[in-house]
Design a protein around this motif. Structure first.
Motif, PDB file in Angstrom:
ATOM      1  N   ARG A  31       0.817  -1.220   0.000  1.00 48.50           N
ATOM      2  CA  ARG A  31       0.000   0.000   0.000  1.00 48.50           C
ATOM      3  C   ARG A  31       0.849   1.266   0.000  1.00 48.50           C
ATOM      4  NH1 ARG A  31      -3.320  -3.370   3.553  1.00 48.50           N
ATOM      5  NH2 ARG A  31      -5.241  -3.895   2.422  1.00 48.50           N
ATOM      6  N   LEU A  32       1.991   1.237   0.679  1.00 49.70           N
ATOM      7  CA  LEU A  32       2.805   2.452   0.773  1.00 49.70           C
ATOM      8  C   LEU A  32       3.315   2.919  -0.591  1.00 49.70           C
ATOM      9  CD1 LEU A  32       3.964   4.587   2.647  1.00 49.70           C
ATOM     10  CD2 LEU A  32       5.936   3.085   3.055  1.00 49.70           C
ATOM     11  N   PRO A  33       3.884   2.049  -1.442  1.00 50.46           N
ATOM     12  CA  PRO A  33       4.314   2.526  -2.766  1.00 50.46           C
ATOM     13  C   PRO A  33       3.160   3.068  -3.611  1.00 50.46           C
ATOM     14  CG  PRO A  33       5.302   0.384  -2.279  1.00 50.46           C
ATOM     15  CD  PRO A  33       4.257   0.626  -1.235  1.00 50.46           C
ATOM     16  N   ARG A  34       1.976   2.486  -3.454  1.00 54.57           N
ATOM     17  CA  ARG A  34       0.819   2.971  -4.207  1.00 54.57           C
ATOM     18  C   ARG A  34       0.415   4.372  -3.767  1.00 54.57           C
ATOM     19  NH1 ARG A  34       0.260  -2.608  -4.252  1.00 54.57           N
ATOM     20  NH2 ARG A  34      -0.847  -3.529  -6.021  1.00 54.57           N
ATOM     21  N   LEU A  35       0.726   4.709  -2.510  1.00 55.91           N
ATOM     22  CA  LEU A  35       0.331   6.014  -1.981  1.00 55.91           C
ATOM     23  C   LEU A  35       1.368   7.092  -2.252  1.00 55.91           C
ATOM     24  CD1 LEU A  35      -1.769   7.588  -0.258  1.00 55.91           C
ATOM     25  CD2 LEU A  35      -0.403   6.954   1.750  1.00 55.91           C
TER      26      LEU A  35
ATOM     27  N   ALA B 198       8.656   5.212  -0.797  1.00 58.10           N
ATOM     28  CA  ALA B 198       8.320   4.030  -0.004  1.00 58.10           C
ATOM     29  C   ALA B 198       9.572   3.238   0.344  1.00 58.10           C
ATOM     30  CB  ALA B 198       7.326   3.154  -0.767  1.00 58.10           C
ATOM     31  N   ARG B 199      10.473   3.054  -0.628  1.00 61.20           N
ATOM     32  CA  ARG B 199      11.696   2.304  -0.356  1.00 61.20           C
ATOM     33  C   ARG B 199      12.535   2.984   0.721  1.00 61.20           C
ATOM     34  NH1 ARG B 199      12.904  -1.740  -4.192  1.00 61.20           N
ATOM     35  NH2 ARG B 199      11.409  -1.752  -5.925  1.00 61.20           N
ATOM     36  N   ARG B 200      12.648   4.287   0.651  1.00 54.36           N
ATOM     37  CA  ARG B 200      13.428   5.009   1.661  1.00 54.36           C
ATOM     38  C   ARG B 200      12.808   4.851   3.052  1.00 54.36           C
ATOM     39  NH1 ARG B 200      17.269   8.684   0.002  1.00 54.36           N
ATOM     40  NH2 ARG B 200      17.525   8.854  -2.257  1.00 54.36           N
ATOM     41  N   LEU B 201      11.491   4.988   3.122  1.00 52.34           N
ATOM     42  CA  LEU B 201      10.812   4.864   4.406  1.00 52.34           C
ATOM     43  C   LEU B 201      10.978   3.467   4.993  1.00 52.34           C
ATOM     44  CD1 LEU B 201       7.520   6.814   3.607  1.00 52.34           C
ATOM     45  CD2 LEU B 201       9.289   7.511   5.229  1.00 52.34           C
ATOM     46  N   ILE B 202      10.876   2.451   4.139  1.00 52.43           N
ATOM     47  CA  ILE B 202      10.961   1.069   4.621  1.00 52.43           C
ATOM     48  C   ILE B 202      12.409   0.648   4.867  1.00 52.43           C
ATOM     49  CG2 ILE B 202      10.561  -1.340   3.964  1.00 52.43           C
ATOM     50  CD1 ILE B 202       7.994  -0.348   2.529  1.00 52.43           C
ATOM     51  N   TYR B 203      13.323   0.980   3.938  1.00 52.15           N
ATOM     52  CA  TYR B 203      14.716   0.550   4.076  1.00 52.15           C
ATOM     53  C   TYR B 203      15.397   1.162   5.302  1.00 52.15           C
ATOM     54  CZ  TYR B 203      14.681  -1.196  -0.795  1.00 52.15           C
ATOM     55  OH  TYR B 203      14.402  -1.868  -1.960  1.00 52.15           O
ATOM     56  N   PHE B 204      15.091   2.443   5.571  1.00 47.49           N
ATOM     57  CA  PHE B 204      15.764   3.137   6.664  1.00 47.49           C
ATOM     58  C   PHE B 204      14.922   3.198   7.935  1.00 47.49           C
ATOM     59  CE2 PHE B 204      17.746   4.951   2.816  1.00 47.49           C
ATOM     60  CZ  PHE B 204      19.072   4.684   3.093  1.00 47.49           C
ATOM     61  N   GLY B 205      13.663   2.751   7.856  1.00 43.44           N
ATOM     62  CA  GLY B 205      12.794   2.828   9.021  1.00 43.44           C
ATOM     63  C   GLY B 205      12.564   4.256   9.471  1.00 43.44           C
ATOM     64  N   GLU B 206      12.539   5.173   8.519  1.00 44.67           N
ATOM     65  CA  GLU B 206      12.451   6.596   8.856  1.00 44.67           C
ATOM     66  C   GLU B 206      11.147   6.932   9.576  1.00 44.67           C
ATOM     67  OE1 GLU B 206      12.967   8.983   5.407  1.00 44.67           O
ATOM     68  OE2 GLU B 206      15.045   8.367   5.071  1.00 44.67           O
ATOM     69  N   ARG B 207      11.261   7.799  10.559  1.00 42.23           N
ATOM     70  CA  ARG B 207      10.103   8.377  11.238  1.00 42.23           C
ATOM     71  C   ARG B 207       9.940   9.799  10.733  1.00 42.23           C
ATOM     72  NH1 ARG B 207      12.592   4.668  14.204  1.00 42.23           N
ATOM     73  NH2 ARG B 207      11.485   3.469  15.807  1.00 42.23           N
ATOM     74  N   VAL B 208       8.751  10.138  10.291  1.00 40.56           N
ATOM     75  CA  VAL B 208       8.530  11.469   9.729  1.00 40.56           C
ATOM     76  C   VAL B 208       7.463  12.181  10.548  1.00 40.56           C
ATOM     77  CG1 VAL B 208       9.236  10.839   7.398  1.00 40.56           C
ATOM     78  CG2 VAL B 208       6.857  10.594   8.044  1.00 40.56           C
ATOM     79  N   ASP B 209       7.688  13.473  10.761  1.00 42.22           N
ATOM     80  CA  ASP B 209       6.688  14.240  11.509  1.00 42.22           C
ATOM     81  C   ASP B 209       5.517  14.600  10.602  1.00 42.22           C
ATOM     82  OD1 ASP B 209       7.456  16.465   9.949  1.00 42.22           O
ATOM     83  OD2 ASP B 209       8.727  17.300  11.525  1.00 42.22           O
ATOM     84  N   ALA B 210       4.522  15.242  11.172  1.00 40.46           N
ATOM     85  CA  ALA B 210       3.292  15.508  10.430  1.00 40.46           C
ATOM     86  C   ALA B 210       3.531  16.380   9.207  1.00 40.46           C
ATOM     87  CB  ALA B 210       2.261  16.160  11.358  1.00 40.46           C
ATOM     88  N   THR B 211       4.392  17.372   9.337  1.00 37.45           N
ATOM     89  CA  THR B 211       4.655  18.269   8.213  1.00 37.45           C
ATOM     90  C   THR B 211       5.287  17.519   7.051  1.00 37.45           C
ATOM     91  OG1 THR B 211       4.937  20.163   9.705  1.00 37.45           O
ATOM     92  CG2 THR B 211       5.856  20.359   7.487  1.00 37.45           C
ATOM     93  N   ASP B 212       6.293  16.697   7.335  1.00 38.81           N
ATOM     94  CA  ASP B 212       6.937  15.910   6.284  1.00 38.81           C
ATOM     95  C   ASP B 212       5.980  14.865   5.712  1.00 38.81           C
ATOM     96  OD1 ASP B 212       9.274  17.331   6.501  1.00 38.81           O
ATOM     97  OD2 ASP B 212      10.258  15.883   7.822  1.00 38.81           O
TER      98      ASP B 212
ATOM     99  N   ASP C 115       7.285   4.712  -5.498  1.00 37.86           N
ATOM    100  CA  ASP C 115       8.250   3.659  -5.205  1.00 37.86           C
ATOM    101  C   ASP C 115       9.467   4.168  -4.440  1.00 37.86           C
ATOM    102  OD1 ASP C 115       8.954   0.688  -6.174  1.00 37.86           O
ATOM    103  OD2 ASP C 115      10.782   1.901  -6.256  1.00 37.86           O
ATOM    104  N   GLU C 116      10.070   5.253  -4.895  1.00 36.18           N
ATOM    105  CA  GLU C 116      11.306   5.735  -4.270  1.00 36.18           C
ATOM    106  C   GLU C 116      11.075   6.130  -2.813  1.00 36.18           C
ATOM    107  OE1 GLU C 116      15.367   7.366  -4.098  1.00 36.18           O
ATOM    108  OE2 GLU C 116      14.394   6.037  -5.546  1.00 36.18           O
TER     109      GLU C 116
END
Length: 256
Positions: free
Chosen positions: A146-150, A156-170, A153-154
């Motif tokens: 679902r994440l890449p569809r939203l 989603a990969r960054r968010l999943i590969y690095f486990g990034e936490r993003v604040d509301a603004t980002d 791809d790029e």
């Protein structure tokens, strides 16, 4: 339902609250099962809009219960993943729009439940992330699909590969959420949004959700064919007759 999930139905809006604030609303098996039961009850109540949120001031859903997962073998993990998929699919397939009111942390499985909703509204305090990589695993309740569809791809990969936490603004900038509002205004804003959806023609709105969801499952050609048949099938419905008659008579429609 277990006492860790609350369902309230009022004025055609069903609100489901994950109520484990001391555990940041983390999802264990009883809570997931109760969430599935609540979704079934909301559908049986003919809810015309669904709100999913978390209790307390800190978390929407901080993820799956790691203490429950830590000693799982592959077979047990597969069963747990299936339960998560069942709940996420039930949200995605709910016969009315679902809104995630993200009031705080939405990590791992919590973010995956939000991804299954139609709309996502975040408090300014919200923090989101597919953080499974930090646990030596990957998203298992739909995040890799679902994440890449939203967000593409790029991203989603960054968010999943690095486990990034993003604040509301980002999260807003990256397309993870559609709106960010002040924390103390979130519940009222989501409630108003749900009321507006519940006032829409239910048959047409359900058809719109089914048609948009279909675009994620098939080719463009097949999706267009599904859209055409769905569009034509609405003609003769009470919603269609009332909507077009009201337009021609220059008045507000009165949908059932």
């Amino acid at each position: 339902m277990a006492d860790t999930v609350r369902l309230d139905v009022e004025d055609d809006v069903a609100t489901i609250t994950i109520d484990r604030p001391d555990q940041l609303n983390a999802l264990n098996v009883p809570t997931l099962e109760s969430l599935g039961d609540a979704l079934e009850e909301a559908e049986a109540a003919d809810a015309r809009a669904l709100v999913l949120t978390g209790a307390g001031e800190k978390a929407f859903v901080a993820g799956a219960d790691i203490s429950h997962m830590a000693e799982m073998d592959p077979e047990e993990a597969n069963e747990y993943a299936q339960l998560g998929h069942d709940v996420a699919n039930a949200i995605e397939e709910f016969p009315a729009p679902a809104i995630a009111g993200i009031n705080g942390y939405a990590f791992g499985g919590g973010m995956e439940l939000a991804l299954a909703c139609d709309l996502r509204v975040a408090s300014e305090r919200a923090v989101l992330g597919q953080t499974e990589i930090d646990l030596g695993i990957v998203p298992g309740w739909g995040g890799t699909q679902r994440l890449p569809r939203l967000v593409g791809d790029e991203t989603a990969r960054r968010l999943i590969y690095f486990g990034e936490r993003v604040d509301a603004t980002d999260a807003l900038e990256e397309g993870l959420v559609g709106e960010v509002v002040a924390h103390d205004e979130l519940r009222e804003h989501v409630s108003e949004l749900a009321d507006d959806l519940a006032a829409q023609p239910a048959t047409a709105l359900r058809a719109a959700k089914e048609t948009i969801n279909q675009s994620h499952e098939t080719s463009l050609e097949a999706g267009l064919e599904f859209e055409r048949r769905t569009w034509a099938g609405l003609f003769g419905s009470d919603d269609q007759r009332e909507g077009m008659t009201a337009f021609l008579e220059d008045r507000e429609p009165e949908f059932e």
